[in-house]
Every structure is written in C-alpha cells, then in structure tokens.
Design a protein around this motif. Structure first.
Motif, PDB file in Angstrom:
ATOM      1  N   ASN A  70       0.837  -1.195   0.000  1.00 43.45           N
ATOM      2  CA  ASN A  70       0.000   0.000   0.000  1.00 43.45           C
ATOM      3  C   ASN A  70       0.874   1.248   0.000  1.00 43.45           C
ATOM      4  O   ASN A  70       1.725   1.399   0.882  1.00 43.45           O
ATOM      5  N   VAL A  71       0.678   2.111  -0.985  1.00 47.99           N
ATOM      6  CA  VAL A  71       1.507   3.315  -1.071  1.00 47.99           C
ATOM      7  C   VAL A  71       0.640   4.538  -1.386  1.00 47.99           C
ATOM      8  O   VAL A  71      -0.509   4.405  -1.822  1.00 47.99           O
ATOM      9  N   ALA A  72       1.201   5.723  -1.130  1.00 45.50           N
ATOM     10  CA  ALA A  72       0.499   6.963  -1.482  1.00 45.50           C
ATOM     11  C   ALA A  72       1.512   7.941  -2.054  1.00 45.50           C
ATOM     12  O   ALA A  72       2.702   7.859  -1.742  1.00 45.50           O
ATOM     13  N   SER A  73       1.038   8.841  -2.897  1.00 42.51           N
ATOM     14  CA  SER A  73       1.968   9.802  -3.517  1.00 42.51           C
ATOM     15  C   SER A  73       1.231  11.068  -3.923  1.00 42.51           C
ATOM     16  O   SER A  73       0.000  11.111  -3.954  1.00 42.51           O
ATOM     17  N   ILE A  74       2.024  12.081  -4.239  1.00 43.67           N
ATOM     18  CA  ILE A  74       1.489  13.266  -4.919  1.00 43.67           C
ATOM     19  C   ILE A  74       2.259  13.346  -6.226  1.00 43.67           C
ATOM     20  O   ILE A  74       3.471  13.552  -6.224  1.00 43.67           O
ATOM     21  N   GLN A  75       1.572  13.104  -7.303  1.00 42.03           N
ATOM     22  CA  GLN A  75       2.243  12.912  -8.589  1.00 42.03           C
ATOM     23  C   GLN A  75       2.095  14.124  -9.495  1.00 42.03           C
ATOM     24  O   GLN A  75       0.981  14.590  -9.747  1.00 42.03           O
ATOM     25  N   LYS A  76       3.218  14.596 -10.028  1.00 44.70           N
ATOM     26  CA  LYS A  76       3.174  15.615 -11.075  1.00 44.70           C
ATOM     27  C   LYS A  76       2.576  14.961 -12.314  1.00 44.70           C
ATOM     28  O   LYS A  76       3.061  13.918 -12.740  1.00 44.70           O
ATOM     29  N   SER A  77       1.556  15.548 -12.856  1.00 41.32           N
ATOM     30  CA  SER A  77       0.898  14.938 -14.009  1.00 41.32           C
ATOM     31  C   SER A  77       0.680  15.981 -15.095  1.00 41.32           C
ATOM     32  O   SER A  77       0.565  17.177 -14.814  1.00 41.32           O
ATOM     33  N   PHE A  78       0.615  15.519 -16.327  1.00 42.31           N
ATOM     34  CA  PHE A  78       0.447  16.436 -17.454  1.00 42.31           C
ATOM     35  C   PHE A  78      -0.443  15.786 -18.492  1.00 42.31           C
ATOM     36  O   PHE A  78      -0.172  14.681 -18.938  1.00 42.31           O
ATOM     37  N   ARG A  79      -1.537  16.456 -18.837  1.00 45.53           N
ATOM     38  CA  ARG A  79      -2.429  15.906 -19.868  1.00 45.53           C
ATOM     39  C   ARG A  79      -2.601  16.918 -20.994  1.00 45.53           C
ATOM     40  O   ARG A  79      -2.932  18.065 -20.758  1.00 45.53           O
ATOM     41  N   THR A  80      -2.369  16.441 -22.209  1.00 44.13           N
ATOM     42  CA  THR A  80      -2.517  17.350 -23.344  1.00 44.13           C
ATOM     43  C   THR A  80      -3.949  17.326 -23.877  1.00 44.13           C
ATOM     44  O   THR A  80      -4.331  18.193 -24.645  1.00 44.13           O
ATOM     45  N   SER A  81      -4.740  16.341 -23.412  1.00 45.98           N
ATOM     46  CA  SER A  81      -6.078  16.183 -23.985  1.00 45.98           C
ATOM     47  C   SER A  81      -6.951  17.419 -23.761  1.00 45.98           C
ATOM     48  O   SER A  81      -7.860  17.679 -24.531  1.00 45.98           O
TER      49      SER A  81
END
Ligand code: SER
Length: 579
Positions: A70-81
């Motif tokens: 079990n893990v947790a994160s704050i993820q940098k994300s990028f969507r071009t849609s």
C-alpha cells in the motif's frame, strides 16, 4: 486551508493507514507507451500486472523496494487532452494528483472507507453524490461498491450509475491495468476517482482478469483546493492567485492560459524536457509559443515570461526541490525560446495576415509558416479559427510528411548551443571525432538489441537509449537481473558480428511495410510515414535515423560495463567500444 496543508494532510492520513509515501516520479515516464506522466498510477503499473513485486523489486523513484503493498503519492501529471479547454474554470495541462494505491493489499471496502473518512472527517466536506460502474457487455455492474457506499450512509438516490465513458478507467497508453471506478462529487465537482484495477487490457482491446486486484485513486490537488477554499474556479485558489495577479491582463481567459502554460512549462523543463519539434519537447514548445503569442497580442510586458517562471519556481520550490535545483536552466530555456520565436513572430504574423485575406490557408502556406517562422501547427489552427479562416490539418500534415526525412532521429542542429553538432535525444556528439565514436556505439547498440533478443527471448523490449562518445546506455523491459553468463554470451555475439564485418544497408520504406517486414521499432518514437530501415547483414533490422558505420568491422571491441535496474521491470545496460 492552503494547498501545502492539503498535501500534508493527505500524506499523513495515508501514512497513518499504513501506506508508504513514494515521491512523485518524473513527468517523463519510464512507460514508453505515453509521452508524459498522466496519472499517479503510472510509476506503479508493473505492480498491478505482477511484473514487479512491491516487497522485492527495486522501485525507480524510491531506489529500493516499496516495502509495502500500500503506497500513497502526490504525482506531477500532465495531460494534453484538455489543452484547448484551458482558460475555462477547471481545465489544466499540468496538475498535481493525490493518490493512494494498493497492489493486493486492500480492495473496494477499505479504498472507499478511506476516501469517505478523508473527505468527510478530515476535511469536513459533504459528499453530494457518488457514481459507480453500471455494467456493460464485458464487465458486470459494480454492486459491491454501491453497497459499501450505502453502509457509510450515502443514500441510494445519491449513488449514480454510469457506463464505460464515465466510470471505467484506463489503460494509460495502448495496454495495461484498468477497471471500474467510483467517483466522489463535492459541491458539484468530481474530486476523487477511485479505480479498481481488476483487468488488464491488451493492445487488441481484449480484457483479461488480473490475478491480484489493485486499487488506484486520483484526486487533483487544484480541484480539491478549489472546493476546500470555497472558490468557484481553480484559478482563484492559492495555487494560482499570485501568478494571475502577476499576469494582470484584462482578458480572464488569456490570464488563465498563460498561468497554466507557464506553470506546466516550468515543471517540464525541470524534469529535463527541452523545446523541440518532437514528442515531449514539442508539447513544451507548443505551450511556450502559444503563451508568447498571447502575451504579444495583449501587449504584455516582455519581461513577463521571466517573471512568471520565477514566480512558479518561488511558489513550488519548497515542495518540488527540483525547481530550486534547476532554476537557472529553467529561466534560460524560457528566455531562449522567447528569443527564438519572439523575433520571427512579428514577421510571421504579417505573413499570416496576408494569407488570411484569402480566407483559406493551404497546406503549403501553413507549412511555410511552421517551417520559416516556427509556428506550432496547433497555434496556426487556433489563429485560423480566431480569424474564421479555412485551414486543413490533413493538408498541413501531407506537406510536413513530404519534408520530413527521417524526422525523429534526423540530426537536430542545436540553436546557439554549446558547440553541439548533434543531439537527437538519443545520440550526443560535440565534434567530428565524437561523432565517429557515437556512430560506432550506435551500430553496436543495434547489435546489442538483437543479441539481447537472442539470449533473453522476445519478451524484452527497448525502453530507451542514450549514446555519448564514452558509452551507450540501453534500457529494456525485463523482469530480473541478467545473469553474468548471459551478459557474457551477449557480449560474445556482438563481438562475433563485429568480426564478421557485416555491411550496413539502408532501405527507404513506407512505415507500414517496414513494420510488416519485422524491422524492430521503438514504439515510444513517432515515426514519419516513410522511414529508413537499417540492416546489419541479415542479423539485425531496425527503423532508425542513423548515423551508422558502413561495416561492423569499424566498431572495435564491444564490452558491457554494467547491468542494473533502471526502474521497476526495466533493466539498463551500459557498454563501451574499444578500438
Ligand atoms: N488513474 C486514475 C485517474 O487518473 C485514478 O488515479 O483518474
């Protein structure tokens, strides 16, 4: 509650629930089927499929096994849609995604209960309603999730059912884990998406049941902040307020686009993306050039660009240390792109205006603007739309294809760079002598790729390569350490092929035919319709842009210097050639 408190609260909550906190992975993913990281689950993909084990496999970002299911994160994300929607109340390109994940540790009951507890008890918000998967031909209705929501006091009428479109997630890229979702709505906003990864979707769209069901959740920090801070748009939250204020432009939409694009660009640059005409570099270029044009159109201060870059860095640098670390480069890249495009822009706009008078801009004309003045295609499209001018994407692409010799690996001359004569992203050389070394290593890398297939089997798959005058580095999907004897055999094969002094031949082919012929293609790259296939005798065949030696005898002696893990399920080999 400001955004930093939300981040802390989220991570603390899941830590208390026995989760290991994993740092955000880079925006440039290991997963070659996508250009940029679009979701928190991406760095965990191999754990869902069983390709990696949370307790024993070395995890790329963490540098050691996860140590928990079990893990947790704050993820940098990028969507071009959503790039064309940016400017309204809620769409973004870059965003931060809060997520908790489980690979066989827990499933629906705990996942839903945790989410409920966090939203209702920790944040004191009221859930308007939730949605669950209503079932379709291939996947049954998710009655279990509905029952769990009911047990938490959510009324039946507030449990909406929806189909594939809304309540089924994934896979990212052309294959991977996926499954039904349940979503939480607060103040009319969808804030949390909880995915139950029960299936694996193959590239032919067939679903296979995963042996261990997984949980993947994602909650956008910007939207959560909007709801918690009682704002009606994400741009009024503390995450954007200072930026919007600095931009100070009357047109609200333009202010938002500039804020979003500059913020996204800064994060991309910090993760190593540089403006270019392909892949992630092109996305960055699109953001920057669109922003430059808008700033000019609205007569904003020329210093704005730099100011915004600095503001983004200042705001985020305590949480994303890479921004502080790369501050100087980030500003340099911003300024360089501004200089490059800024000077051509004015003349280009004049040309555009002339063409626009005819109400039609043909393929040759749009290609001319792209080629000579550096207008990204999408920017031309946007400008044509604003002017009500007829503009065809197909015509532009036809023209582009015509001009695009082996686009991707084609030698890119670095603008005002550091004396680099070649940098394709894959190969780097600074002078003639280095170019020769890189070329020898490049042909050796093709031999290595084939030898790896010979010894380890066809399950291996190229994940990336990087060649400098000193060494080649080759990443490939493979699930265990390569044994010393195997490495020895691989090395021997390559050296044998070098001894045979095989000729290298180039054949120009339609992409389709090249793939049919069995030539290896590295699918992270987008190939032009016509490609070059490089054959080494009849031993290896790959789509490639060169350069290569003429005969393998020129390579010298090939030596593997290191074999290691590059990330979960991906191995990395370094090798050198000696005269
Ligand atoms: N992967 C899902 C999403 O991006 C949940 O994290 O929405």
């Amino acid at each position: 509650m400001i955004s930093q408190e939300l981040r802390n609260k989220f991570l603390d909550f899941f830590k208390k629930k026995g989760h290991v906190i994993v740092p955000s992975s880079s925006l440039l993913p290991d997963d070659p089927s996508v250009l940029l990281t679009t979701a928190g689950m991406q760095q965990f993909k191999p754990y869902y499929t069983g390709d990696a084990d949370p307790l024993t496999s070395i995890h790329g970002t963490l540098g050691k096994p996860l140590g928990s299911k079990n893990v947790a994160s704050i993820q940098k994300s990028f969507r071009t849609s959503d790039i064309n929607e940016v400017g309204d109340e809620s769409h973004l390109t870059f965003f931060e995604m809060l997520g908790n994940f489980s690979f066989g540790g827990y499933f629906k009951k705990e996942a839903i209960e945790y989410a409920y507890e966090f939203i209702v008890k920790e944040l004191g918000l009221k859930i308007d309603y939730v949605s669950v998967f209503g079932g379709d031909r291939d996947v049954p209705e998710d009655k279990e999730s509905a029952e769990i929501w009911k047990s938490l006091g959510i009324k039946e009428k507030d449990i909406h059912k929806a189909g594939r479109e809304d309540n089924f997630w994934g896979p990212t890229g052309n294959q991977g884990p996926c499954g039904p979702t349940t979503e939480i709505y607060v103040k009319g906003v969808e804030i949390w998406n909880i995915v139950f990864n029960e299936h694996f979707q193959h590239s032919n769209k067939k679903l296979e049941k995963l042996s261990i069901p997984g949980v993947d959740t994602g909650m956008g920090l910007e939207r959560l902040a909007m709801v918690v801070q009682g704002k009606s748009t994400i741009f009024e939250t503390d995450l954007f307020a200072s930026l919007i204020e600095k931009i100070n432009v009357e047109d609200v939409r333009v202010g938002r686009i500039l804020a979003d694009h500059l913020r996204g660009a800064v994060f991309l640059i910090a993760d190593g993306v540089r403006p270019s005409n392909v892949e992630a570099g092109y996305i960055l270029r699109r953001l920057l050039r669109r922003a430059i044009r808008l700033a000019k159109l609205h007569k904003l201060d020329v210093k704005l660009y730099e100011m915004l870059g600095e503001e983004v860095i200042k705001f985020y640098k305590n949480y994303y240390l890479e921004l502080a670390e790369h501050k100087k480069e980030i500003i340099e890249v911003l300024l360089l792109e501004q200089e490059k495009f800024g000077s051509a822009l004015e003349r280009g706009l004049k040309e555009f205006e002339k063409m626009a008078q005819h109400k039609v801009i043909g393929g040759r004309e749009s290609f001319y603007l792209y080629q000579s003045y550096g207008f990204p295609f999408e920017l031309l499209e946007e400008m044509a739309r604003e002017k009500g001018v007829n503009f065809s994407k197909e015509e532009f692409e036809k023209e582009l294809a015509k001009h695009q010799e082996i686009s991707r690996a084609g030698v890119e001359k670095k603008f005002g760079g550091h004396g680099l004569i070649m940098d394709t992203g894959e190969l780097k050389a600074g002078n003639e002598q280095e170019l020769q070394k890189v070329t020898r290593l490049h042909t050796a890398t093709h031999l290595l790729n084939q030898a790896l297939h010979d010894i380890l089997g066809d399950e291996i798959e190229q994940r990336g390569s990087d060649i400098t005058p000193e060494r080649t580095r080759f990443d490939f999907k493979f699930n265990r350490k390569v044994a010393a004897e195997e490495l020895k055999k691989i090395e021997e094969i390559v050296n044998k092929k070098i001894k045979e002094d095989l000729p290298i031949t180039i054949t120009k082919m339609k992409l389709e035919d090249a793939l049919k012929s069995g030539a290896r293609a590295f699918f992270k790259l987008k190939y032009p319709p016509e490609v070059n296939v490089y054959s080494i005798g009849d031993y290896s065949k790959e789509l490639c842009g060169g350069p290569h030696v003429q005969r393998t005898g020129e390579i010298g002696r090939f030596k593997i210097t290191k074999e290691e893990s590059s990330s979960a399920g991906v191995r990395r080999i370094r090798a050198v050639v000696e005269p």
